[in-house]
Motif scaffolding. Structure first.
Motif: not given
Length: 398
Positions: A373-391
């Protein structure tokens, strides 16, 4: 003294003493005591006396007596090398492989040793033992280097690049000046080291007080990319086995796009990799975007196979809902799945505050740190908001 002409065969000697055998279920204690003799060998004044007797009598029994007494020190040298390379020191089979490489190197250089030059055999053999350790390491690099000299040169410039903090151009110029080679040659060595970094762990070279080598990562850039899924810190044997399960198109896409040859293990510069446009031409009826999608599916398929083989962990993410404010995603709920086991957990994200909360934990992700879960959290919080993936999906090494 002229080089001694031995009357025995090296292979025959190894077979006689069983040095090449590696029994199943080998323990670390057995690997560390493989040269111990019972009963004890005849006493000699020094270790070197055994070597001179072996040369004088042309009898390698004396060499086995030498190994009986030298084994503890040899074990220490092999362990230090493995530790500095970041390798597992307590793997009996690997330990014995490296140890046997050292013994074979000593046997190989024994005929050229001249006791009349008043240097101990271990002093004479030190360089050959070091080369044997490096050769074993080179073999574990899955064939990236054509020779030991090429491997040592790549390690040398990699160490300089990693520790100097200088630009690539300055590193190449400094290495070329120090090694008395052309800048073109130095650039080729650096490119080779950087290419190798994309497929297996590569370690820097630095001398310690005993002339041995230490190990650190050659690359300053630890960012994740598709090539890392293929090679970075993953055993080459497991990758090959998974690769063989892919269909022809998937294999071709992976090899050409990553500039690797799975047959010989050679890695070419990334500048030579095939573009998606050319891949689309090769597979008629496709477009560049279609070739890219096919490539990503091939990478994902390979990752799934490696997950099944127990080499990596795989975390899938799927957006369940979202809330937008001013063209940005303010909050979202993502589902996450570990190792494709069918069970999904849930994570709630507040991207405006940069926070996340696990609202439903995957059944076996129950460690105190909730590592997946922490791996997923770190990946998405560091991701560009405009490039947040659907999957998307992520990998985690074991």
């Amino acid at each position: 003294m002229a080089e001694v002409e031995f009357t025995w065969a090296l292979d025959g000697y190894c077979a006689r003493y069983g040095f090449l055998a590696q029994p199943e279920g080998l323990t670390m204690r057995e690997a560390a005591r493989v040269f111990q003799l019972d009963p004890q060998p005849p006493e000699a004044g020094t270790l070197n006396d055994y070597i001179t007797a072996a040369l004088r009598e042309r009898n390698l029994d004396y060499f086995s007596f030498f190994l009986h007494h030298y084994e503890t020190r040899l074990n220490g040298r092999v362990r230090r090398f493995l530790m500095r390379e970041g390798l597992e020191r307590y793997d009996p089979e690997r330990f014995l492989d490296y140890k046997m490489g050292c013994v074979l190197a000593m046997l190989d250089c024994l005929p050229g040793y001249d006791p009349m030059k008043e240097a101990d055999f271990l002093t004479y053999a030190h360089y050959f033992i070091g080369n044997a350790l490096l050769e074993c390491r080179r073999q574990e690099e899955a064939g990236s280097f054509q020779s030991l000299d090429e491997y040592k040169a790549a390690r040398g410039i990699a160490w300089l690049y990693n520790n100097s903090g200088k630009s690539t151009k300055d590193v190449i110029a400094e290495y070329a000046n120090h090694q008395n080679c052309t800048e073109m040659t130095a650039a080729e060595y650096l490119a080779l080291a950087q290419c190798n970094r994309s497929r297996v762990p590569f370690y820097q070279t630095v001398q310690d007080e005993e002339g041995e080598e230490t190990g650190e990562d050659v690359s300053r850039d630890d960012s994740w990319n598709y090539a890392d899924i293929l090679w970075n810190s993953i055993r080459a044997k497991a990758v090959r086995e998974a690769f063989e399960k892919l269909d022809y198109r998937e294999q071709t896409l992976l090899e050409k796009r990553n500039a690797v040859c799975m047959t010989c293990g050679r890695v070419s510069p990334l500048s030579t990799r095939t573009s998606f446009e050319d891949l689309a031409v090769q597979f008629e009826g496709s477009t560049a975007s279609g070739a890219e999608r096919a490539y990503r599916r091939a990478v994902e398929h390979l990752a799934c196979l490696l997950t099944e083989a127990g080499v990596i962990h795989m975390v899938r993410l799927k957006r369940k809902s979202q809330t937008r404010r001013k063209q940005k995603i303010a909050a979202a709920i993502y589902l996450y799945q570990v190792d494709n086991d069918g069970e999904w957990g849930e994570i709630s994200f507040d991207f405006e505050r940069g926070t996340a909360e696990v609202t439903a934990l995957v059944g076996w992700d129950t460690s105190r740190t909730h590592r997946f879960a922490n791996l997923a959290i770190q990946e998405l919080l560091n991701c560009n908001n405009k490039a947040l993936p659907k999957e998307t999906w992520l990998v985690k090494e074991l």
